[in-house]
Structures are given as C-alpha cells and as structure tokens.
Design a protein around this motif. Structure first.
Motif, PDB file in Angstrom:
ATOM      1  N   THR A  22       0.825  -1.206   0.000  1.00  0.00           N
ATOM      2  CA  THR A  22       0.000   0.000   0.000  1.00  0.00           C
ATOM      3  C   THR A  22       0.861   1.259   0.000  1.00  0.00           C
ATOM      4  OG1 THR A  22      -1.730  -1.166   1.229  1.00  0.00           O
ATOM      5  CG2 THR A  22      -1.830   1.229   1.215  1.00  0.00           C
ATOM      6  N   GLY A  23       1.937   1.251   0.785  1.00  0.00           N
ATOM      7  CA  GLY A  23       2.806   2.423   0.842  1.00  0.00           C
ATOM      8  C   GLY A  23       3.419   2.753  -0.498  1.00  0.00           C
ATOM      9  N   GLU A  24       3.773   1.726  -1.276  1.00  0.00           N
ATOM     10  CA  GLU A  24       4.310   1.947  -2.610  1.00  0.00           C
ATOM     11  C   GLU A  24       3.268   2.598  -3.514  1.00  0.00           C
ATOM     12  OE1 GLU A  24       7.201  -1.408  -3.982  1.00  0.00           O
ATOM     13  OE2 GLU A  24       5.622  -2.375  -2.786  1.00  0.00           O
ATOM     14  N   ILE A  25       2.030   2.112  -3.417  1.00  0.00           N
ATOM     15  CA  ILE A  25       0.950   2.675  -4.222  1.00  0.00           C
ATOM     16  C   ILE A  25       0.743   4.144  -3.878  1.00  0.00           C
ATOM     17  CG2 ILE A  25      -1.518   2.537  -4.752  1.00  0.00           C
ATOM     18  CD1 ILE A  25      -1.355  -0.449  -4.034  1.00  0.00           C
ATOM     19  N   MET A  26       0.705   4.444  -2.587  1.00  0.00           N
ATOM     20  CA  MET A  26       0.451   5.811  -2.152  1.00  0.00           C
ATOM     21  C   MET A  26       1.562   6.759  -2.584  1.00  0.00           C
ATOM     22  SD  MET A  26      -2.466   5.776  -0.818  1.00  0.00           S
ATOM     23  CE  MET A  26      -3.689   4.742   0.011  1.00  0.00           C
ATOM     24  N   LEU A  27       2.825   6.322  -2.421  1.00  0.00           N
ATOM     25  CA  LEU A  27       3.933   7.191  -2.795  1.00  0.00           C
ATOM     26  C   LEU A  27       3.924   7.462  -4.289  1.00  0.00           C
ATOM     27  CD1 LEU A  27       6.481   8.760  -2.207  1.00  0.00           C
ATOM     28  CD2 LEU A  27       7.780   6.619  -2.318  1.00  0.00           C
ATOM     29  N   LYS A  28       3.782   6.421  -5.092  1.00  0.00           N
ATOM     30  CA  LYS A  28       3.764   6.616  -6.547  1.00  0.00           C
ATOM     31  C   LYS A  28       2.557   7.432  -6.979  1.00  0.00           C
ATOM     32  CE  LYS A  28       6.538   2.651  -8.035  1.00  0.00           C
ATOM     33  NZ  LYS A  28       7.517   3.475  -8.776  1.00  0.00           N
ATOM     34  N   SER A  29       1.445   7.270  -6.278  1.00  0.00           N
ATOM     35  CA  SER A  29       0.264   8.062  -6.597  1.00  0.00           C
ATOM     36  C   SER A  29       0.509   9.538  -6.312  1.00  0.00           C
ATOM     37  CB  SER A  29      -0.932   7.552  -5.784  1.00  0.00           C
ATOM     38  OG  SER A  29      -2.094   8.290  -6.087  1.00  0.00           O
ATOM     39  N   PHE A  30       1.126   9.843  -5.163  1.00  0.00           N
ATOM     40  CA  PHE A  30       1.471  11.223  -4.836  1.00  0.00           C
ATOM     41  C   PHE A  30       2.359  11.841  -5.916  1.00  0.00           C
ATOM     42  CE2 PHE A  30       0.579  10.470  -0.167  1.00  0.00           C
ATOM     43  CZ  PHE A  30      -0.377  11.461  -0.059  1.00  0.00           C
ATOM     44  N   LEU A  31       3.288  11.003  -6.437  1.00  0.00           N
ATOM     45  CA  LEU A  31       4.267  11.494  -7.398  1.00  0.00           C
ATOM     46  C   LEU A  31       3.791  11.377  -8.838  1.00  0.00           C
ATOM     47  CD1 LEU A  31       7.484   9.926  -5.803  1.00  0.00           C
ATOM     48  CD2 LEU A  31       6.549  12.226  -5.465  1.00  0.00           C
ATOM     49  N   GLY A  32       2.603  10.821  -9.038  1.00  0.00           N
ATOM     50  CA  GLY A  32       2.063  10.663 -10.391  1.00  0.00           C
ATOM     51  C   GLY A  32       2.809   9.626 -11.206  1.00  0.00           C
ATOM     52  N   GLU A  33       3.296   8.583 -10.567  1.00  0.00           N
ATOM     53  CA  GLU A  33       4.108   7.578 -11.255  1.00  0.00           C
ATOM     54  C   GLU A  33       3.327   6.288 -11.511  1.00  0.00           C
ATOM     55  OE1 GLU A  33       8.387   8.974  -9.281  1.00  0.00           O
ATOM     56  OE2 GLU A  33       7.542   7.017  -8.805  1.00  0.00           O
ATOM     57  N   GLU A  34       3.929   5.425 -12.321  1.00  0.00           N
ATOM     58  CA  GLU A  34       3.372   4.123 -12.632  1.00  0.00           C
ATOM     59  C   GLU A  34       4.347   3.034 -12.193  1.00  0.00           C
ATOM     60  OE1 GLU A  34       2.567   3.855 -16.782  1.00  0.00           O
ATOM     61  OE2 GLU A  34       1.199   5.578 -16.834  1.00  0.00           O
ATOM     62  N   PHE A  35       3.838   1.827 -12.035  1.00  0.00           N
ATOM     63  CA  PHE A  35       4.708   0.680 -11.797  1.00  0.00           C
ATOM     64  C   PHE A  35       5.254   0.196 -13.134  1.00  0.00           C
ATOM     65  CE2 PHE A  35       2.173   0.771  -7.961  1.00  0.00           C
ATOM     66  CZ  PHE A  35       3.105   0.452  -6.981  1.00  0.00           C
ATOM     67  N   SER A  36       6.339  -0.552 -13.097  1.00  0.00           N
ATOM     68  CA  SER A  36       6.990  -0.996 -14.334  1.00  0.00           C
ATOM     69  C   SER A  36       6.185  -2.079 -15.053  1.00  0.00           C
ATOM     70  CB  SER A  36       8.401  -1.515 -14.031  1.00  0.00           C
ATOM     71  OG  SER A  36       8.339  -2.602 -13.112  1.00  0.00           O
ATOM     72  N   GLU A  37       5.252  -2.702 -14.342  1.00  0.00           N
ATOM     73  CA  GLU A  37       4.422  -3.736 -14.957  1.00  0.00           C
ATOM     74  C   GLU A  37       3.025  -3.678 -14.366  1.00  0.00           C
ATOM     75  OE1 GLU A  37       6.452  -7.313 -14.061  1.00  0.00           O
ATOM     76  OE2 GLU A  37       6.005  -7.247 -11.920  1.00  0.00           O
ATOM     77  N   ILE A  38       2.098  -4.356 -14.995  1.00  0.00           N
ATOM     78  CA  ILE A  38       0.724  -4.400 -14.501  1.00  0.00           C
ATOM     79  C   ILE A  38       0.685  -5.173 -13.191  1.00  0.00           C
ATOM     80  CG2 ILE A  38      -1.584  -5.333 -14.947  1.00  0.00           C
ATOM     81  CD1 ILE A  38      -1.093  -4.771 -17.924  1.00  0.00           C
ATOM     82  N   VAL A  39       0.163  -4.536 -12.151  1.00  0.00           N
ATOM     83  CA  VAL A  39       0.139  -5.160 -10.826  1.00  0.00           C
ATOM     84  C   VAL A  39      -1.263  -5.218 -10.237  1.00  0.00           C
ATOM     85  CG1 VAL A  39       2.529  -4.577 -10.263  1.00  0.00           C
ATOM     86  CG2 VAL A  39       0.700  -2.944  -9.741  1.00  0.00           C
ATOM     87  N   GLY A  40      -2.269  -4.774 -10.978  1.00  0.00           N
ATOM     88  CA  GLY A  40      -3.621  -4.795 -10.432  1.00  0.00           C
ATOM     89  C   GLY A  40      -4.638  -4.292 -11.430  1.00  0.00           C
ATOM     90  N   ILE A  41      -5.788  -3.843 -10.927  1.00  0.00           N
ATOM     91  CA  ILE A  41      -6.882  -3.382 -11.777  1.00  0.00           C
ATOM     92  C   ILE A  41      -7.316  -1.986 -11.364  1.00  0.00           C
ATOM     93  CG2 ILE A  41      -7.715  -5.733 -12.226  1.00  0.00           C
ATOM     94  CD1 ILE A  41      -9.909  -5.223 -10.109  1.00  0.00           C
ATOM     95  N   ASN A  42      -8.026  -1.305 -12.286  1.00  0.00           N
ATOM     96  CA  ASN A  42      -8.619  -0.022 -11.948  1.00  0.00           C
ATOM     97  C   ASN A  42     -10.047  -0.242 -11.451  1.00  0.00           C
ATOM     98  OD1 ASN A  42     -10.227  -0.449 -14.229  1.00  0.00           O
ATOM     99  ND2 ASN A  42      -8.948   0.856 -15.535  1.00  0.00           N
ATOM    100  N   ALA A  43     -10.761   0.841 -11.212  1.00  0.00           N
ATOM    101  CA  ALA A  43     -12.110   0.726 -10.648  1.00  0.00           C
ATOM    102  C   ALA A  43     -13.075   0.003 -11.574  1.00  0.00           C
ATOM    103  CB  ALA A  43     -12.640   2.120 -10.319  1.00  0.00           C
ATOM    104  N   ARG A  44     -12.759  -0.056 -12.854  1.00  0.00           N
ATOM    105  CA  ARG A  44     -13.624  -0.751 -13.824  1.00  0.00           C
ATOM    106  C   ARG A  44     -13.238  -2.212 -13.989  1.00  0.00           C
ATOM    107  NH1 ARG A  44     -11.773   3.755 -15.955  1.00  0.00           N
ATOM    108  NH2 ARG A  44     -10.420   2.638 -17.427  1.00  0.00           N
TER     109      ARG A  44
END
Length: 343
Positions: A192-214
């Motif tokens: 979760t901390g990784e998600i939050m930090l990258k979200s704050f910074l407007g970044e993406e992960f290097s690969e697909i790691v999950g789904i969006n709200a849809r």
C-alpha cells in the motif's frame, strides 16, 4: 578520493541525516495531531524503515497518515480486553499502529518471559508500519515470533473485479548470533505504501500489478487506489493472503468498523528453550545460514543473501550517510508545518 555513496542523489531527492529526518517527521506529526511522545515514536519507526532502504515506508507515510479519517476520531489509551497467563487481546484505542503495536510487543515480552509462550492480538488500530521493526525487538530479547497482520481491502482475489483482502503481511523472527533472522513479506504484488507514494508522485509501476475501478488491468498507481492489486504468486499468494485475513479475525479485526476485512495484528511468540537450549538453536541457525551463503553461485552472482541481511548491513551505512527523501515529500511536510503554524 571520492567514495561512492550507497544511495546516489538525484535532482528529485534531498539527502537528510537521520536526526534531520526525525526532526522533520516529528514536527509534521505534531502538527497533524500527535503528541510529542507519539510523534517521536512514529518518526523513529519511519526513519528506521528508510535506513533499511524502504523509501515508501519512511517519511512519505506521514502524507498518507495526514489524510486518514481516523485522525478525527476519538482516541483512547491502549487497553487489555481479555487476558490469560499466556495470552491477551488488546484494544488499540484507534491509535495508529506505530503507537499501539509497541504496547502489544510489551505484552508479548511480558507473557513469553513469564510463561514461555505468548499469543497476543491487537484490534481497533490502523496501519502497522514495518512489521520487522517490532519483531526485531522480540527476537533480540531471545524469543521466536510469528506475526500475522490483516488490513483493509487492497488486494483482488484471482478472477475478481473488486478488492477485499489487505496486503496482509506475514513475518517471522528468530534470535540469531549477531542479528536476528527476520523474514517479513506482504502478500500483495505491491504494498500500500508503494501505491500511495507513486500516486502522490504521479508515477506508474513498471508492470501491470492490479486493476482499476472498472476491473481493467493497470500499472497506474492512482488507478490502483480505486481498483486493487493482485496477490503475489498467483493463487498461492491469494491463499496465504486469505489465511492471514482470517487470522486477523482472531485479533478482533471486525471490531473497528464491523467489517470482516480490516486491521488486526496477531503475535505468536515462544521461548526456544521449550524445545532446546537457546544457544544450541542459535548455533544451528547460524550453521544453516552459513551453508546457504556458502553454496556455489551462478555466473555473475556476487553473493547469496539471506532475509534481513541486506537491511541490517545498509542500516548501519545509512545511519552515517543519511537517507534520500523525495523533494516533493520534504516540501509537503514543510508545508504542513508552516500551514499549521500560521493557522
């Protein structure tokens, strides 16, 4: 002569000494509602995580804490709900885990010293932080411990289109010769901390790691917040995550919000002396780890490491060199302090 630093700075980072990082963290935490003692506890934990190389678990976590609704809810002292000679269930009083879990560790040590075994659960708390931080204290006291931590929905079961499981860490710590042996893992593909930090910074992960709200696959951190992340290791990781969520029920995780998927911390500790002399176990563990490290290495591999070895080594270096904090995080924390001062 130039000496290469463990972490090379960039234009986006600020190097801070451990003392400077703690001071900034404490100041910001006090401004968002923590007492001085609480702020010191939390900042100590966060900076220690950063010295281990976990940037997302360091000072950036304060930005996440500052947005949590629990900060506006009433808080009570951590209390014992149910207790026996070998067990206890604690109510965290709506304190963040950085404050409430150390109290649970106190009870673990009290029980295991008196009875050789301790089973301790903690409910009505939120965010655990880095679990190895707590387990290190128990293992350095000479005891073995297993930790299960359930949390709020972040992880999506295979085939599902909505999250229901937490990132649910599993951690094991054992007394060692020089340092404890500590294995600490989350059961989500990312934490979760990784998600939050990258979200704050407007970044993406290097690969697909999950789904969006849809329910569509994504690597965008901000979309993962509304969607969810996959478990690590496919169906095996899902099974481990679900089992830990169930263990959280034993710690009273449902109490906080009335949901079966929520924060719960469960410690199971025991004295190795129940099975063999502690010195014998420590020697045999050291022998096992030595055999692992002495294995023939594949081409290009300089070292075979064991869990927690890198962290202990790098912590000592970063305590001297300082830590790198993203410039945006430093700016936001300073803004929190200044805004609160001018309010």
């Amino acid at each position: 002569m130039n000496t290469r630093l463990l972490d090379e700075p960039t234009a986006d980072t600020v190097r801070m000494s451990v003392a400077e990082a703690r001071a900034l963290g404490e100041a910001a935490l006090c401004k968002i509602g923590f007492t001085q003692d609480e702020a010191a506890m939390v900042a100590e934990h966060l900076v220690d995580a950063a010295t281990w190389g976990y940037e997302f678990a360091g000072l950036p976590r304060i930005l996440v804490i500052a947005e949590r609704p629990e900060l506006q809810w009433p808080r009570q002292p951590v209390s014992v709900v149910k207790e026996t000679a070998v067990s206890a269930l604690l109510d965290g009083g709506n304190h963040v885990g950085y404050v409430s879990i150390p109290r649970a560790v106190d009870v673990v040590l009290e029980k295991v010293r008196g009875s050789g075994v301790a089973v301790v659960g903690l409910r009505n708390s939120w965010f655990a932080g880095r679990n190895a931080y707590y387990l290190e204290r128990i293992a350095r006291a000479g005891y073995a411990v297993v930790y299960f931590g359930s949390s709020t929905p972040t992880v999506v079961p295979p085939g599902a289109a909505r999250k229901i499981l937490g990132t649910n860490p599993l951690a094991i710590a054992l007394p060692g010769k020089d340092n404890p042996f500590i294995f600490d893992m989350g059961t989500g593909a990312v934490m979760t901390g990784e998600i939050m930090l990258k979200s704050f910074l407007g970044e993406e992960f290097s690969e697909i790691v999950g789904i969006n709200a849809r329910g569509a696959p994504t690597r965008v951190a901000s979309e993962l917040k509304d969607g969810g992340v996959f478990p690590f290791g496919g169906h095996k990781g899902y099974g481990v995550s679900l089992a830990i969520q169930a263990m959280g029920l034993l710690a009273g995780s449902r109490f906080r919000l009335g949901e079966v998927s929520d924060f719960g911390s469960l410690f199971v500790a025991f004295d190795p002396e129940l099975l063999m002399p502690r010195e014998q176990f420590v020697a045999e563990l050291d022998e096992l780890l030595g055999k692992v490290k002495a294995l023939p290495r594949q081409a290009g591999v300089s070292e075979i490491r064991v869990p927690s070895e890198r962290g202990f080594r790098e912590r000592e270096i970063r305590r001297q060199e300082g830590i790198l904090v993203h410039r945006y995080v430093v700016e936001r924390l300073n803004q929190i302090c200044l805004a609160a001062n001018s309010a």
